[in-house]
Design a protein around this motif. Sequence first.
Motif, PDB file in Angstrom:
ATOM      1  N   ALA A  69       0.842  -1.321   0.051  1.00  9.94           N
ATOM      2  CA  ALA A  69       0.055  -0.084  -0.091  1.00  9.94           C
ATOM      3  C   ALA A  69       0.844   1.230   0.127  1.00  9.94           C
ATOM      4  O   ALA A  69       0.617   2.092  -0.446  1.00  9.94           O
ATOM      5  N   TYR A 117       2.014   1.727  -3.508  1.00  7.15           N
ATOM      6  CA  TYR A 117       0.949   2.243  -4.417  1.00  7.15           C
ATOM      7  C   TYR A 117       0.617   3.578  -4.138  1.00  7.15           C
ATOM      8  O   TYR A 117       0.453   4.517  -5.193  1.00  7.15           O
ATOM      9  N   LEU A 118       0.791   4.066  -2.775  1.00  7.81           N
ATOM     10  CA  LEU A 118       0.516   5.582  -2.612  1.00  7.81           C
ATOM     11  C   LEU A 118       1.720   6.405  -3.266  1.00  7.81           C
ATOM     12  O   LEU A 118       1.533   7.391  -3.654  1.00  7.81           O
ATOM     13  N   ARG A 119       2.845   5.957  -2.805  1.00  5.56           N
ATOM     14  CA  ARG A 119       4.103   6.568  -3.467  1.00  5.56           C
ATOM     15  C   ARG A 119       4.190   6.633  -5.154  1.00  5.56           C
ATOM     16  O   ARG A 119       4.597   7.575  -5.573  1.00  5.56           O
ATOM     17  N   LEU A 141       2.764  10.376  -3.386  1.00  9.19           N
ATOM     18  CA  LEU A 141       2.867  10.940  -1.901  1.00  9.19           C
ATOM     19  C   LEU A 141       4.092  10.394  -1.409  1.00  9.19           C
ATOM     20  O   LEU A 141       4.948   9.383  -1.688  1.00  9.19           O
ATOM     21  N   SER A 142       4.645  11.269  -0.540  1.00 10.46           N
ATOM     22  CA  SER A 142       6.141  11.003  -0.108  1.00 10.46           C
ATOM     23  C   SER A 142       5.957   9.776   0.986  1.00 10.46           C
ATOM     24  O   SER A 142       4.925   9.386   1.435  1.00 10.46           O
ATOM     25  N   ASP A 143       7.235   9.220   1.362  1.00  8.46           N
ATOM     26  CA  ASP A 143       7.264   7.969   1.998  1.00  8.46           C
ATOM     27  C   ASP A 143       6.376   8.331   3.476  1.00  8.46           C
ATOM     28  O   ASP A 143       5.281   7.541   3.728  1.00  8.46           O
ATOM     29  N   LEU A 153      -0.585   8.341   6.348  1.00 12.29           N
ATOM     30  CA  LEU A 153      -2.215   8.373   5.738  1.00 12.29           C
ATOM     31  C   LEU A 153      -2.594   6.812   5.959  1.00 12.29           C
ATOM     32  O   LEU A 153      -3.869   6.615   6.346  1.00 12.29           O
ATOM     33  N   LEU A 154      -1.859   5.705   5.950  1.00  9.05           N
ATOM     34  CA  LEU A 154      -2.194   4.492   6.387  1.00  9.05           C
ATOM     35  C   LEU A 154      -2.698   4.375   7.940  1.00  9.05           C
ATOM     36  O   LEU A 154      -3.649   3.601   8.226  1.00  9.05           O
ATOM     37  N   HIS A 178      -3.577   6.747   9.699  1.00  8.07           N
ATOM     38  CA  HIS A 178      -4.821   7.342  10.066  1.00  8.07           C
ATOM     39  C   HIS A 178      -5.933   6.606   9.660  1.00  8.07           C
ATOM     40  O   HIS A 178      -6.835   6.731  10.254  1.00  8.07           O
ATOM     41  N   ALA A 179      -5.758   6.128   8.230  1.00 12.20           N
ATOM     42  CA  ALA A 179      -6.902   5.219   8.062  1.00 12.20           C
ATOM     43  C   ALA A 179      -7.088   4.034   8.967  1.00 12.20           C
ATOM     44  O   ALA A 179      -8.253   3.903   9.233  1.00 12.20           O
TER      45      ALA A 179
END
Lengths: 257, 439
Positions: B391, B394-396, B400-402, B408-409, B411-412
């Motif tokens: 994940a 995928y976001l990077r 999105l920065s590391d 974000l993960l 937080h989610a």
Amino acid sequence: MALLEIRNLHAQVEGNKILRGIDLTVNAGEVHSIMGPNGSGKSTLAQVLAGKDSYEITEGEVLYNGKDLLDMEPDERAREGVFLAFQYPVEIPGVSTNYFLKAAVNAKRKHNGQEELDAVDFLELVKEKAALVELDSKLLNRAVNEDFSGGEKKRNEIFQMSVLDPTLAILDETDSGLDIDALKTVAHGVNSLRGPKRGMIVVTHYQRLLDYIVPDFVHVLLDGRIAKSGGKELALELEAKGYAWVHESPETAAAAS
Amino acid sequence: MSTATQTRNSVDEFAAQFEQLEKNETFARSWFHPVRKAALARFVESGFPTLKDEEWRFTNIKSVTSTDWAAAADDAKSIGKDSLAAYCIGEVAATLVFVDGRFSAELSSTNKLSNGVKVARLADAMESDAKKLEPYLGQVLAEKDNAFALLNTALVQDGVYIFVPKNAALAKPIHVVYASTCNDRPTASHPRTLIVAEENAQANIVESFVGIDSGSSLTNSVTEIVTGAGANIFHHKIVQESAEAYHFGTIGAWLDRDSRCTSTNVCFDGKLTRNNVEAYLKGEGGCCTFNGLSMLRDEQLVDNHLRIEHIAPHCESWQYFKGIYDGASHGVFAGRIYVHDDAQKTDAKQTNQSLLLSDKAQIDSKPQLEIFADDVKCTHGATIGQIDEEAVFYLRARGLSDTAARNLLVHAFANETLNEITVEPLHERLEAIVLERLP
Ligand SMILES: Nc1ncnc2c1ncn2[C@@H]1O[C@H](COP(=O)(O)OP(=O)(O)O)[C@@H](O)[C@H]1O
Ligand SMILES: [Mg+2]
């Protein structure tokens, strides 16, 4: 200067050699298709270009707009305009597509010295692009790819691609698992992104997708090497004769030696 | 053995406090006195648990049981409204504030309550509403082996009584704040909340346990929840005790036919927190949900122990517990689902998900299913892991920065629990704390 120049790229995982010397040049405005049987290394190439660190690069180099791509972090590549549509998009519980995509768009805009989009502008952009690939915008407020159908996941990838407006787009088997209508919709989304400034690499196992996204060049990947390259007619020839035919052709022997 | 002697000492100290209270005539002549006396006797007999007790083997409480905990002064200490501003939950039907277990009239306020709803100090209600309290107070818990709940029953001085009559619904939440302060001597309080919802009644209750200043304190709370047929109760328990605080809290719930009780527990601060939950599904069609989120660092410990008893058939129970562990923090989860032989068609699920952000963090997770009926659906699952690197990638790969991707993960992960909170300003406040704690 080429948009992307891959020279003699070798990659392996735990001593298992997967890419064994790839050479490929993609110029702005071109669409290249990479075909090949399962396990030939197509996804590995795509992931290496996106910056996945589980692959060890043992030889070769990759230049993107003249810069050393392999020296950039994955997120830096993305902000510089590289986009990978994943073969297997990851499910992320608790994070909605809209939420992270807004962060992604603004990270890129900031990188390019542009002003960040506010919520209103972002939603407008999202609405337009979701319509392009006929993606139900309700999905965008749900956890990324969680409980999405196979087709919805692939549309979501193309949707993200059109929102992020990349310079180099790499599509890994975006056609797999799509019925013909979904395939046409996805192809329409991809075609609308074709343009003189953008390069695309379309990875596929089947010729079918190439009826809708007509490539400028077709390359056949076998055992981690490009065994044959040609124009769009090569895809049809492959369809008719199968991958074994490439193995047998004299050109392959030459390339492999 | 030195441990045993020390334990004896703190037990004796509490017993002495009980004797002191008994000198007060109102205390000694109250209808509740025999209940207290029996609880104290059981407490003195069994003493505090140690690591040798199965239910306590992951949580060392020696530092608690070897301290001489003083009783709080009779009057609530004045702490000033500002010190509670950070714990506000928006518009409420009533706020009741207790400082070290003592009612603070100054900080409390109650709006006019309609439809016969009652929100009162427990100390008052024990006298004025004795008949209404008697069937429940000290009865909801089968506290035979819960030393802390027994101690609370013996020593409880005050707390809150909430009564929601048949068909009544409270539009706004009730906020109960149990604040602990720093005192000359380490101080213990034993507050108690009793919530009685009659047939088809509805209410939303938030209990905030907060530390006002640093200093060693012991909060030993009990919350009893009784949901009548068709009633629907939302309960929230937020633990933000001070860094040196010990928190022991027991929640007991009785669910009658077709009633619902949803309790969400969020723990951020405190040195050691033990949450005990006992739920009894007594009538067909009852449904209880217990959510939990701990976000810990340093050497914090949060221990969640649940026991859900399916007594009647066709009931559902859900346990969703999550933890985010940084530093050398420690999480314990033990969820027991007990299905009695009559409880056919039970549907029970338990999950415990832990996110370890550091190598030194530790988690002990123990599901227990005891099933004596044959036609039931019981599932449990525990995951312990680091952040999903797929994940992150995928976001990077989207830019999105590391750090941004990881945050974000996390937080989610936290949000999945916070989204269960039905008081929006509280949700927002807790989410802000999560965000503030991300690296
Ligand atoms: N992370 C990995 N670890 C181990 N082996 C891998 C990994 N990724 C790919 N491979 C292996 O490399 C080969 C090529 O895989 P892949 O690039 O996924 O092929 P394709 O996409 O063409 O089907 C396969 O044999 C696969 O098992
Ligand atoms: Mg592949």
